[in-house]
Design a protein around this motif. Structure first.
Motif, PDB file in Angstrom:
ATOM      1  N   ARG A  12     -55.127 -52.228  19.521  1.00 16.36           N
ATOM      2  CA  ARG A  12     -56.193 -51.391  20.088  1.00 16.36           C
ATOM      3  C   ARG A  12     -55.588 -50.166  20.781  1.00 16.36           C
ATOM      4  O   ARG A  12     -56.067 -49.039  20.605  1.00 16.36           O
ATOM      5  N   LEU A  16     -55.935 -46.097  19.821  1.00 17.84           N
ATOM      6  CA  LEU A  16     -56.435 -45.106  20.775  1.00 17.84           C
ATOM      7  C   LEU A  16     -55.370 -44.109  21.229  1.00 17.84           C
ATOM      8  O   LEU A  16     -55.673 -43.174  21.963  1.00 17.84           O
ATOM      9  N   ARG A  25     -52.374 -45.174  13.298  1.00 22.72           N
ATOM     10  CA  ARG A  25     -53.624 -45.506  13.982  1.00 22.72           C
ATOM     11  C   ARG A  25     -54.592 -46.187  13.015  1.00 22.72           C
ATOM     12  O   ARG A  25     -55.270 -47.154  13.372  1.00 22.72           O
ATOM     13  N   MET A  45     -65.594 -49.589  19.488  1.00 20.81           N
ATOM     14  CA  MET A  45     -65.028 -48.234  19.356  1.00 20.81           C
ATOM     15  C   MET A  45     -65.768 -47.376  18.328  1.00 20.81           C
ATOM     16  O   MET A  45     -65.389 -46.246  18.074  1.00 20.81           O
ATOM     17  N   HIS A  48     -66.773 -44.022  19.616  1.00 21.16           N
ATOM     18  CA  HIS A  48     -65.724 -43.371  20.414  1.00 21.16           C
ATOM     19  C   HIS A  48     -65.860 -41.848  20.336  1.00 21.16           C
ATOM     20  O   HIS A  48     -66.166 -41.308  19.278  1.00 21.16           O
ATOM     21  N   VAL A  53     -60.703 -41.746  15.881  1.00 25.61           N
ATOM     22  CA  VAL A  53     -60.948 -43.165  16.181  1.00 25.61           C
ATOM     23  C   VAL A  53     -62.150 -43.656  15.370  1.00 25.61           C
ATOM     24  O   VAL A  53     -62.094 -44.699  14.729  1.00 25.61           O
TER      25      VAL A  53
END
Length: 109
Positions: A12, A16, A25, A45, A48, A53
């Motif tokens: 996680r 981020l 990512r 998320m 986000h 993301v």
């Protein structure tokens, strides 16, 4: 298990991390999709503020909805996916549409 929890937390944080490579990512998002706890993190998320993301998360949901059996954690994401059809990012909008179609096409259990 504490190990799994720590691993998910690490993924996680990587997802981020604005200094991490986009590919790393994305791989972190894919890593989160293999457990219900990770899927719940991805769900959290989906809205986000950072577009990268949201893209990473929606691509993970695309993978999830292509699995032979869609995990239970995907269902609570449906209202958020519907909201993402109005996202200001074209990629996120298009992928949200595709993910929702994949869920719809699936025979109900």
């Amino acid at each position: 298990e504490p190990e799994e929890k720590a691993a998910l937390q690490t993924l996680r944080e990587l997802l981020l991390d604005t200094h991490a490579e986009p590919e790393m990512r994305q791989n972190a998002a894919f890593g989160l999709m293999w457990s219900e706890s990770g899927i719940a993190m991805l769900r959290d998320m989906m809205n986000h503020p950072h577009v990268l993301v949201r893209r990473c998360v929606i691509f993970a949901f695309d993978e999830l909805t292509e699995l032979t059996e869609i995990p239970a954690g995907v269902k609570p994401a449906i209202p958020i996916l519907k909201d993402l059809l109005k996202d200001n990012d074209e990629v996120v909008r298009g992928m949200a549409e595709e993910v929702l179609e994949q869920i719809e096409r699936r025979p109900r259990k």
